[in-house]
Design a protein around this motif. Structure first.
Motif, PDB file in Angstrom:
ATOM      1  N   LEU A   1       0.818  -1.216   0.000  1.00 23.61           N
ATOM      2  CA  LEU A   1       0.000   0.000   0.000  1.00 23.61           C
ATOM      3  C   LEU A   1       0.850   1.262   0.000  1.00 23.61           C
ATOM      4  N   LEU A   2       2.009   1.218   0.668  1.00 19.39           N
ATOM      5  CA  LEU A   2       2.866   2.399   0.755  1.00 19.39           C
ATOM      6  C   LEU A   2       3.612   2.664  -0.561  1.00 19.39           C
ATOM      7  N   ALA A   3       3.965   1.603  -1.266  1.00 18.48           N
ATOM      8  CA  ALA A   3       4.879   1.709  -2.408  1.00 18.48           C
ATOM      9  C   ALA A   3       4.486   2.761  -3.440  1.00 18.48           C
ATOM     10  N   PRO A   4       3.228   2.867  -3.886  1.00 17.07           N
ATOM     11  CA  PRO A   4       2.915   3.802  -4.972  1.00 17.07           C
ATOM     12  C   PRO A   4       2.596   5.220  -4.521  1.00 17.07           C
ATOM     13  N   LEU A   5       2.618   5.497  -3.225  1.00 23.10           N
ATOM     14  CA  LEU A   5       2.115   6.785  -2.751  1.00 23.10           C
ATOM     15  C   LEU A   5       2.915   7.968  -3.301  1.00 23.10           C
ATOM     16  N   GLY A   6       4.242   7.852  -3.346  1.00 28.52           N
ATOM     17  CA  GLY A   6       5.059   8.963  -3.828  1.00 28.52           C
ATOM     18  C   GLY A   6       4.808   9.276  -5.285  1.00 28.52           C
TER      19      GLY A   6
ATOM     20  N   TYR B   1       2.588  12.652  -6.605  1.00 32.12           N
ATOM     21  CA  TYR B   1       3.095  13.765  -7.404  1.00 32.12           C
ATOM     22  C   TYR B   1       2.347  13.882  -8.726  1.00 32.12           C
ATOM     23  N   VAL B   2       2.108  12.758  -9.388  1.00 33.67           N
ATOM     24  CA  VAL B   2       1.401  12.796 -10.674  1.00 33.67           C
ATOM     25  C   VAL B   2      -0.013  13.363 -10.487  1.00 33.67           C
TER      26      VAL B   2
END
Length: 397
Positions: free
Chosen positions: A243-248, A252-253
């Protein structure tokens, strides 16, 4: 894919004695990395002096470095409208490096540009440490040392010393993949998220976390693990990492999309730079024009280079490269080769794909040390000379 079982097993958190032990083991690799990069900087300094240029300016205040510095000093919103109608917006540059530049320059006497170079130098050492530990884990200590040396001696290795985001991204990506290898899912998710705040190719780290987790779950279910078990203990940490992996990257996108008032906001910004993805059509057309025109030799060299990196990837996979490394390296390679834009930047875009170097490091580790280091030395000298020539010429875009 081997080593998948160790991927699924959660690793103990690194304690200080373990960190010290890892650092002691990595000293030869870090020393080799630093020596090769120092050789590159000496060559750059000498070449620049002969050309009447400043090596420091080349590393901190040219090309993309200027864009990162401007974001650090003034924030987002700067746009250049070119005479041909192109629109270059600084929204194309992901924010983690400018944030670090701003923070470091606020805490020290360094300018934002010099802070960017300092971040790159420190991050490149952090990346070298992760590369050493990865090579050591898979093929032994000698392979770990040789992997760091090969990464330092890439033809465009001088970018690792520039105020660019490649070193920072590679450090975050390499540590993220290493955490997946050792079952540290939460740390892997955090590092993947930070990598996603650094460069668009941060999606490759997310893919490594997600696909490895999916295969791990599938294998365990096939082995009889009940679905409820995936909500407890180590599986809960795996879920949190996923769950954390795609947050950054997603954060930003999506922020750019909101700022631009369009769901395709970031893609529109990239289109203004003539960047984007077309499945490799533009790159293939470029290579074909080289092969059928007066620059046949350059086109042939380019074709051979692309063939080599694809062969290295396929060879690594066939030799049983662990799944996280195969997914990460393959995704970086795919993104680099299918992107359109300035084709001279492709070697730089592929630089974070360090898993491609693992077969070479493993092969050299089986040679006699004198022979292996003679090869590394020749490659390092070639990299130093080429890097000096490149930055004093066209350089990276």
């Amino acid at each position: 894919m081997n080593d998948l079982a160790s991927t699924a097993a959660p690793g103990r958190a690194l304690c200080p004695p373990a960190v010290r032990a890892a650092l002691r083991r990595a000293v030869p690799g870090l020393a080799a990395y630093a020596a090769i990069r120092l050789l590159g900087l000496v060559a750059l300094g000498a070449w620049s002096a002969a050309k009447g240029k400043d090596w420091h300016v080349l590393l901190t205040a040219r090309w993309d470095s200027l864009w990162y510095t401007r974001v650090a000093e003034q924030g987002y919103g700067y746009t250049v409208h070119l005479a041909n109608g192109d629109v270059h917006s600084n929204l194309a540059f992901f924010p983690l490096l400018p944030w670090l530049e701003r923070g470091l320059s606020a805490l020290t006497p360094l300018s934002a540009a010099d802070a960017g170079m300092a971040v790159a130098w420190l991050a490149s050492l952090a990346a070298a440490l992760a590369l050493y530990l990865t090579g050591e884990r898979l093929h032994g200590p000698r392979a770990g040392v040789l992997l760091t040396a090969l990464w330092a001696a890439l033809p465009v290795g001088v970018v690792q010393s520039m105020a660019y985001s490649e070193s920072l991204f590679t450090a975050l990506a390499a540590w993220g993949v290493y955490c997946v290898l050792t079952g540290r899912w939460v740390a892997a998710g955090v590092l993947a998220s930070l990598a996603g705040l650094t460069r668009p190719v941060g999606a490759a780290v997310v893919a490594a976390v997600w696909i490895t987790a999916a295969v791990t779950v599938a294998n365990e279910r096939a082995g009889g693990v009940r679905p409820r078990a995936f909500l407890r203990g180590p599986h809960r940490r795996m879920l949190l990492g996923v769950l954390l992996a795609p947050l950054g990257w997603c954060g930003y996108v999506l922020w750019v999309s909101v700022r631009q008032g369009s769901l395709t906001g970031y893609l529109d910004v990239q289109a203004g730079w003539h960047n984007g993805f077309d499945g490799g059509i533009a790159f293939g057309t470029f290579v074909w024009h080289q092969l059928t025109g007066p620059a046949f030799a350059a086109g042939l060299g380019l074709l051979l280079g692309v063939s080599l990196v694809i062969w290295l990837y396929v060879h690594g996979v066939r030799k049983g490269q662990p799944l996280p490394l195969a997914v990460y390296g393959g995704t970086v390679l795919l993104i680099a080769l299918t992107a359109k834009g300035y084709f001279g930047s492709k070697p730089r875009l592929m630089m974070p794909a360090f898993p491609l170097l693992l077969p070479l490091a493993a092969g050299l580790a089986r040679w006699r040390p004198v022979r292996a280091w003679l090869v590394i030395g020749v490659v390092a000298v070639g990299s130093a000379v080429y890097g000096a020539f490149w930055l004093n010429g066209s350089g990276p875009p």
